[in-house]
Motif scaffolding. Structure first.
Motif, PDB file in Angstrom:
ATOM      1  N   TYR A 131       9.038   1.381  11.485  1.00  0.00           N
ATOM      2  CA  TYR A 131       8.421  -0.046  12.066  1.00  0.00           C
ATOM      3  C   TYR A 131       6.914   0.207  12.584  1.00  0.00           C
ATOM      4  CZ  TYR A 131      13.315  -1.986  12.323  1.00  0.00           C
ATOM      5  OH  TYR A 131      14.311  -2.643  12.177  1.00  0.00           O
ATOM      6  N   ARG A 132       6.304  -1.013  12.586  1.00  0.00           N
ATOM      7  CA  ARG A 132       4.885  -0.942  13.463  1.00  0.00           C
ATOM      8  C   ARG A 132       4.209   0.009  12.852  1.00  0.00           C
ATOM      9  NH1 ARG A 132       3.908  -0.513  18.350  1.00  0.00           N
ATOM     10  NH2 ARG A 132       2.842  -2.589  18.680  1.00  0.00           N
ATOM     11  N   ASN A 133       3.675   0.910  13.831  1.00  0.00           N
ATOM     12  CA  ASN A 133       2.493   1.882  13.318  1.00  0.00           C
ATOM     13  C   ASN A 133       3.239   3.095  12.520  1.00  0.00           C
ATOM     14  OD1 ASN A 133       3.837   2.314  15.735  1.00  0.00           O
ATOM     15  ND2 ASN A 133       2.381   3.612  16.555  1.00  0.00           N
ATOM     16  N   SER A 134       4.427   3.185  12.587  1.00  0.00           N
ATOM     17  CA  SER A 134       5.046   4.141  11.739  1.00  0.00           C
ATOM     18  C   SER A 134       5.238   3.822  10.284  1.00  0.00           C
ATOM     19  CB  SER A 134       6.541   4.528  12.328  1.00  0.00           C
ATOM     20  OG  SER A 134       6.522   4.795  13.973  1.00  0.00           O
ATOM     21  N   TYR A 135       5.198   2.465  10.114  1.00  0.00           N
ATOM     22  CA  TYR A 135       5.532   2.132   8.791  1.00  0.00           C
ATOM     23  C   TYR A 135       4.595   2.396   7.657  1.00  0.00           C
ATOM     24  CZ  TYR A 135       6.817  -1.280   5.062  1.00  0.00           C
ATOM     25  OH  TYR A 135       7.331  -1.752   3.796  1.00  0.00           O
ATOM     26  N   PRO A 136       3.155   2.653   7.792  1.00  0.00           N
ATOM     27  CA  PRO A 136       2.511   3.164   6.736  1.00  0.00           C
ATOM     28  C   PRO A 136       2.553   4.585   6.587  1.00  0.00           C
ATOM     29  CG  PRO A 136       1.046   1.995   8.499  1.00  0.00           C
ATOM     30  CD  PRO A 136       2.437   2.069   8.964  1.00  0.00           C
ATOM     31  N   VAL A 137       3.133   5.302   7.696  1.00  0.00           N
ATOM     32  CA  VAL A 137       3.332   6.724   7.214  1.00  0.00           C
ATOM     33  C   VAL A 137       4.523   7.040   6.524  1.00  0.00           C
ATOM     34  CG1 VAL A 137       3.637   9.143   8.218  1.00  0.00           C
ATOM     35  CG2 VAL A 137       2.670   7.358   9.658  1.00  0.00           C
ATOM     36  N   ALA A 138       5.637   6.139   6.724  1.00  0.00           N
ATOM     37  CA  ALA A 138       6.847   5.957   5.920  1.00  0.00           C
ATOM     38  C   ALA A 138       6.486   5.617   4.543  1.00  0.00           C
ATOM     39  CB  ALA A 138       7.915   4.969   6.409  1.00  0.00           C
ATOM     40  N   LEU A 139       5.502   4.425   4.359  1.00  0.00           N
ATOM     41  CA  LEU A 139       5.173   4.253   2.966  1.00  0.00           C
ATOM     42  C   LEU A 139       4.316   5.076   2.118  1.00  0.00           C
ATOM     43  CD1 LEU A 139       4.802   1.697   0.931  1.00  0.00           C
ATOM     44  CD2 LEU A 139       2.752   1.150   2.441  1.00  0.00           C
ATOM     45  N   HIS A 140       3.798   6.016   2.911  1.00  0.00           N
ATOM     46  CA  HIS A 140       3.085   7.040   2.376  1.00  0.00           C
ATOM     47  C   HIS A 140       3.950   7.979   1.738  1.00  0.00           C
ATOM     48  CE1 HIS A 140       0.172  10.125   1.645  1.00  0.00           C
ATOM     49  NE2 HIS A 140       0.521  10.748   2.633  1.00  0.00           N
ATOM     50  N   CYS A 141       4.980   8.333   2.479  1.00  0.00           N
ATOM     51  CA  CYS A 141       6.126   9.466   2.108  1.00  0.00           C
ATOM     52  C   CYS A 141       6.742   8.728   0.983  1.00  0.00           C
ATOM     53  CB  CYS A 141       7.087   9.569   3.334  1.00  0.00           C
ATOM     54  SG  CYS A 141       8.092  10.741   2.883  1.00  0.00           S
ATOM     55  N   ARG A 142       6.839   7.468   0.884  1.00  0.00           N
ATOM     56  CA  ARG A 142       7.799   6.711  -0.289  1.00  0.00           C
ATOM     57  C   ARG A 142       6.836   7.072  -1.513  1.00  0.00           C
ATOM     58  NH1 ARG A 142       6.986   2.568  -3.299  1.00  0.00           N
ATOM     59  NH2 ARG A 142       8.439   1.681  -4.337  1.00  0.00           N
ATOM     60  N   GLN A 143       5.448   6.735  -1.398  1.00  0.00           N
ATOM     61  CA  GLN A 143       4.634   6.933  -2.471  1.00  0.00           C
ATOM     62  C   GLN A 143       4.490   7.994  -3.066  1.00  0.00           C
ATOM     63  OE1 GLN A 143       1.530   8.404  -2.622  1.00  0.00           O
ATOM     64  NE2 GLN A 143       1.089   7.647  -4.634  1.00  0.00           N
ATOM     65  N   GLN A 144       4.644   9.021  -2.156  1.00  0.00           N
ATOM     66  CA  GLN A 144       4.716  10.533  -2.802  1.00  0.00           C
ATOM     67  C   GLN A 144       5.843  11.023  -3.386  1.00  0.00           C
ATOM     68  OE1 GLN A 144       2.945  13.511  -0.277  1.00  0.00           O
ATOM     69  NE2 GLN A 144       0.824  12.562  -0.234  1.00  0.00           N
ATOM     70  N   LEU A 145       6.971  10.700  -2.704  1.00  0.00           N
ATOM     71  CA  LEU A 145       8.483  10.945  -3.363  1.00  0.00           C
ATOM     72  C   LEU A 145       8.728  10.293  -4.435  1.00  0.00           C
ATOM     73  CD1 LEU A 145      10.573  11.164   0.073  1.00  0.00           C
ATOM     74  CD2 LEU A 145       9.768  13.100  -1.548  1.00  0.00           C
ATOM     75  N   LYS A 146       8.382   8.957  -4.711  1.00  0.00           N
ATOM     76  CA  LYS A 146       8.695   8.331  -5.762  1.00  0.00           C
ATOM     77  C   LYS A 146       7.981   8.821  -7.178  1.00  0.00           C
ATOM     78  CE  LYS A 146      10.408   4.478  -6.323  1.00  0.00           C
ATOM     79  NZ  LYS A 146      11.840   4.224  -6.983  1.00  0.00           N
ATOM     80  N   GLN A 147       7.031   9.643  -6.803  1.00  0.00           N
ATOM     81  CA  GLN A 147       6.189  10.300  -8.172  1.00  0.00           C
ATOM     82  C   GLN A 147       7.064  11.489  -8.484  1.00  0.00           C
ATOM     83  OE1 GLN A 147       1.705  10.380  -8.121  1.00  0.00           O
ATOM     84  NE2 GLN A 147       2.162   9.994  -5.796  1.00  0.00           N
ATOM     85  N   ILE A 148       7.775  11.957  -7.748  1.00  0.00           N
ATOM     86  CA  ILE A 148       8.435  13.167  -8.120  1.00  0.00           C
ATOM     87  C   ILE A 148      10.045  13.202  -8.248  1.00  0.00           C
ATOM     88  CG2 ILE A 148       6.628  14.572  -7.360  1.00  0.00           C
ATOM     89  CD1 ILE A 148       8.601  15.163  -4.939  1.00  0.00           C
ATOM     90  N   ARG A 149      10.545  11.998  -7.728  1.00  0.00           N
ATOM     91  CA  ARG A 149      12.299  11.967  -7.716  1.00  0.00           C
ATOM     92  C   ARG A 149      12.460  10.304  -7.719  1.00  0.00           C
ATOM     93  NH1 ARG A 149      15.909  13.284  -3.643  1.00  0.00           N
ATOM     94  NH2 ARG A 149      16.662  11.043  -4.566  1.00  0.00           N
ATOM     95  N   PRO A 150      13.709  10.064  -8.097  1.00  0.00           N
ATOM     96  CA  PRO A 150      14.228   8.754  -8.137  1.00  0.00           C
ATOM     97  C   PRO A 150      14.892   8.468  -6.932  1.00  0.00           C
ATOM     98  CG  PRO A 150      15.718   9.812  -9.521  1.00  0.00           C
ATOM     99  CD  PRO A 150      14.603  10.790  -9.099  1.00  0.00           C
TER     100      PRO A 150
END
Length: 273
Positions: A131-150
Motif C-alpha cells: 500500500y501507499r509508499n510500499s506499492y512501488p517496492v512491491a511493483l519492482h519485486c513483481r517486475q523482477q520475479l515475473k521475468q524468471i518465474r510464472p
C-alpha cells in the motif's frame, strides 16, 4: 510536551508573539529543522547570533519544557515518517544511503536470504501486497520475479478492495507483504487475515510489531536524516532476493528470460539499445 503539532507548526502559531531575537532563531529552525537534533543550544545560538538563554526561552514559548523535549519531538516525527525539511550536501546523501544499505544487508543472515530466495523460486504461486509508499517496492519485486518465474501477482489492484482477492489465496501460495512506515489503517487487519506460516514481511524497524504474524521479517533502514524516507535499501534487498532466486532456478529461469526477451523483440515493446 504541550501537544504534538511539531516544532514548525508551533513556530507558525507563535511567530507574531516572538521577539526579534527569537524570530531570528525561528527563521533558522524553519530553514534547518533537523539542527534541533544535531546542534546544542549553544550551537544554535552561535549560528543565529543570539544567546543560549534566548534559544532556551524560545523553546519554552513554543510549549516545550526544554530543547531536549523539542529534539525528541522532531525525532518522533522522523521516526514516524513525517517529512522534516533539511538542507544537506551531496556527500551527506551518499554517506546516508550507503549507511542505510549496509545496515540493512548486514542485519540479515545469508542463510535467511538464501531461504527466502528459495521460497520465491519454488513457490507455486506468489502474491505481493503493498500500500501507499510500499506499492512501488512491491511493483519492482513483481517486475523482477515475473521475468524468471510464472504465477506472480500484485495486490491491491488499482481502485479495488483486497478482501475478494484474499479469499482466493491458495493453500500453497506465498504472500510477500511490503509494509513501510505510515502504513494505512487496514494494514493491521490485513496482517491478521493472512496465514502467518506463508507470509514474508519487508518493513522498516517500526514494522517489527508484526513479526509474530509472519514467518520471516526483513527489516530495511529508510533513514531519518532527510525530509523523505529513502527506499534505496528496500529496492536493493528486492534485487538481492530476486537475483538469488534466479540463480536457484537454473535452466528454468534462463528459459523463461530467453522467451520473454524474444517476445519483447516480437512485440517491439522496448526501445532498441
Amino acid at each position: 510536551m504541550a501537544d504534538n503539532n511539531g516544532v514548525l507548526a508551533r513556530i507558525r502559531d507563535k511567530y507574531t508573539d516572538l521577539s526579534p531575537s527569537a524570530r531570528a532563531i525561528a527563521n533558522y529552525l524553519q530553514q534547518f529543522p533537523l539542527t534541533i537534533i544535531s546542534d546544542s543550544t549553544a550551537e544554535i545560538a552561535a549560528k543565529t547570533n543570539t544567546s543560549k538563554a534566548t534559544v532556551s526561552r524560545l523553546f519554552r514559548q513554543l510549549g516545550y519544557a526544554s530543547h531536549q523535549d523539542a529534539k525528541q519531538d522532531v525525532v518522533l516525527q522522523r521516526d514516524a515518517g513525517i517529512p522534516v525539511k533539511q538542507t544537506l550536501t551531496q556527500h551527506d546523501y551518499i554517506a546516508a544511503e550507503l549507511g542505510n544499505l549496509q545496515r540493512t544487508l548486514e542485519s540479515i543472515p545469508a542463510e535467511e536470504i538464501n531461504q527466502i530466495a528459495a521460497i520465491l523460486a519454488k513457490a507455486p504461486r506468489i502474491t505481493l501486497i503493498g500500500y501507499r509508499n510500499s506499492y512501488p517496492v512491491a511493483l519492482h519485486c513483481r517486475q523482477q520475479l515475473k521475468q524468471i518465474r510464472p504465477n506472480v501477482r500484485l495486490l491491491p489492484q488499482p481502485g479495488q478492495s483486497l478482501s475478494e482477492d484474499l479469499m482466493d489465496l491458495a493453500e500453497d501460495e506465498i504472500i510477500v507483504v511490503f509494509g513501510f512506515r505510515r502504513r494505512p489503517r487496514i494494514f493491521a487487519r490485513m496482517m491478521d487475515a493472512l496465514p502467518p506460516e506463508r507470509t514474508i514481511l519487508l518493513t522498516d524497524p517500526t514494522g517489527q510489531v508484526y513479526q509474530d504474524k509472519v514467518d520471516h521479517t526483513l527489516v530495511c533502514q529508510l533513514g531519518n536524516q532527510f525530509a523523505f524516507d529513502s527506499y534505496a535499501a528496500p529496492m536493493s534487498l528486492v534485487s538481492v532476493l530476486c537475483n538469488q532466486a534466479y540463480t536457484l532456478l537454473g535452466d528454468e529461469g534462463d528459459s523463461r528470460v530467453s522467451t520473454i526477451t524474444q517476445m519483447y523483440a516480437q512485440m517491439g515493446e522496448l526501445d532498441p539499445e
